[in-house]
Scaffold this motif. Structure first.
Motif: not given
Length: 268
Positions: A126, A129, A132, A172-177
Motif C-alpha cells: 500500500s 499503490t 495513484k 484485493y490489492w489493486n484498489n487504485n488500478q
C-alpha cells in the motif's frame, strides 16, 4: 495513470518492447566511454522502438552511480516524455521502510513505476499503490530456474502460490488500478494461468533474449484480445548487441528486430 501512459505509448509506436538498462562497467569501459554518455546513446538509439525503459537499480548502486541514474531518468522524461520509466528494484519491506522505498523510487528518482516483492503481504504494497499515478509491478512468477521452489508450492486451496499472488493482486490489492505483475517468459504455461486469473491486467515479461524465453509461446499465452497487455523486457540482448564503436547502432538494430519479431506474432 501509469497504465494509461504505457498503453498509449504502445499504441503510438506499435511496440510492446521494454529495454532494460543494466550497465556493466567492464563492457562500458571497453568502449572508452563514460556511463552517462553511454546510457544516452543507448536510449537515443532505441527510443523509437520501445514502450518503456527499465533501469535496474543494483547495476547503478553497485557502481555508486545513483546520480547518473537520477540524471538518465530525467533525460528520458525531458527528451522522450511519452516513454515511461520502470525502476527495477524489487523492493519489499514493512511500514515506514516501505514508505521510504516508495519515496526513493517516485520522489528521488522520479520513476513512473517500480517493481516490488509481495512476499511480506499486501499491507506492505500500500505505500507504493497509494501513488495513484504510478505503476506498481508485483513479482508473481519470476523467470529464474529455481523460482518454483517457492512460487510453485501448492497451497491448501489447491492452487500454486504464484496464482494466489495473482488472485490477491487482482481482487484485493489493486484498489487504485495501478498494479501490474511480473511473469517470466520462461514459463508460458504459468503465464497463461496468470492471464486467466487476472483478466486484462498488464504483465511485465522478463526472460526473452539472454534467458532464452520462447517469444511465440509467451505472446500466445499472455496477449489480450486487443494485442496489448504485455511488456516484453529485454536488456543484455539489446544494449550489448555490439561491442565496437557502432554499439549504439547495433542496439538500435537489435531493438528494431525484436519489436518486429513481437509484432509478427501479434498479427499471426
Amino acid at each position: 495513470m501509469f497504465i494509461d501512459k504505457l498503453e498509449q505509448r504502445q499504441r503510438q509506436v506499435n511496440s510492446l518492447l521494454c529495454v532494460g538498462l543494466d550497465p556493466q562497467p567492464t563492457k562500458i569501459e571497453a568502449l572508452g566511454i563514460n556511463l552517462l554518455p553511454w546510457l544516452k546513446n543507448i536510449i537515443d538509439a532505441t527510443a523509437d522502438h520501445v514502450c518503456a525503459f527499465k533501469p535496474q537499480i543494483a547495476h547503478f548502486s553497485a557502481m555508486a552511480a545513483e546520480q547518473p541514474l537520477t540524471d538518465i531518468i530525467q533525460y528520458i522524461h525531458q527528451n522522450y516524455p511519452d516513454i515511461p520509466v520502470i525502476l527495477d528494484s524489487k523492493r519489499g519491506d514493512i511500514g515506514s521502510t516501505a514508505e521510504r522505498y516508495a519515496e526513493e523510487a517516485f520522489g528521488r528518482y522520479q520513476a513512473d513505476a517500480l517493481t516490488v516483492n509481495p512476499y511480506l503481504g499486501g499491507d506492505t504494497l500500500s505505500p507504493y499503490t497509494q501513488y495513484k499515478d504510478k505503476g506498481v509491478v508485483v513479482l508473481c512468477k519470476t523467470s529464474n530456474q529455481q523460482s518454483g521452489q517457492l512460487q510453485d508450492l501448492v497451497l491448501q486451496s489447491g492452487q500454486p502460490l504464484f496464482l494466489q499472488v495473482a488472485q490477491l493482486a487482482a481482487q484485493y490489492w489493486n484498489n487504485n488500478q495501478n498494479i501490474l505483475l511480473v511473469v517470466g517468459a520462461t514459463y508460458p504455461e504459468q503465464l497463461a494461468a496468470v492471464r486467466q486469473q487476472v483478466g486484462d491486467m498488464p504483465l511485465l515479461i522478463p526472460g526473452i533474449g539472454a534467458q532464452g524465453g520462447d517469444l511465440a509461446a509467451t505472446l500466445e499465452a499472455g496477449l489480450r484480445s486487443d494485442g496489448l497487455g504485455l511488456i516484453i523486457s529485454a536488456s543484455r540482448s539489446v544494449i550489448y548487441a555490439g561491442d565496437g564503436t557502432d554499439y549504439a547502432k547495433q542496439a538500435e538494430m537489435a531493438a528494431e528486430q525484436l519489436k518486429m519479431d513481437i509484432n509478427h506474432f501479434r498479427t499471426h
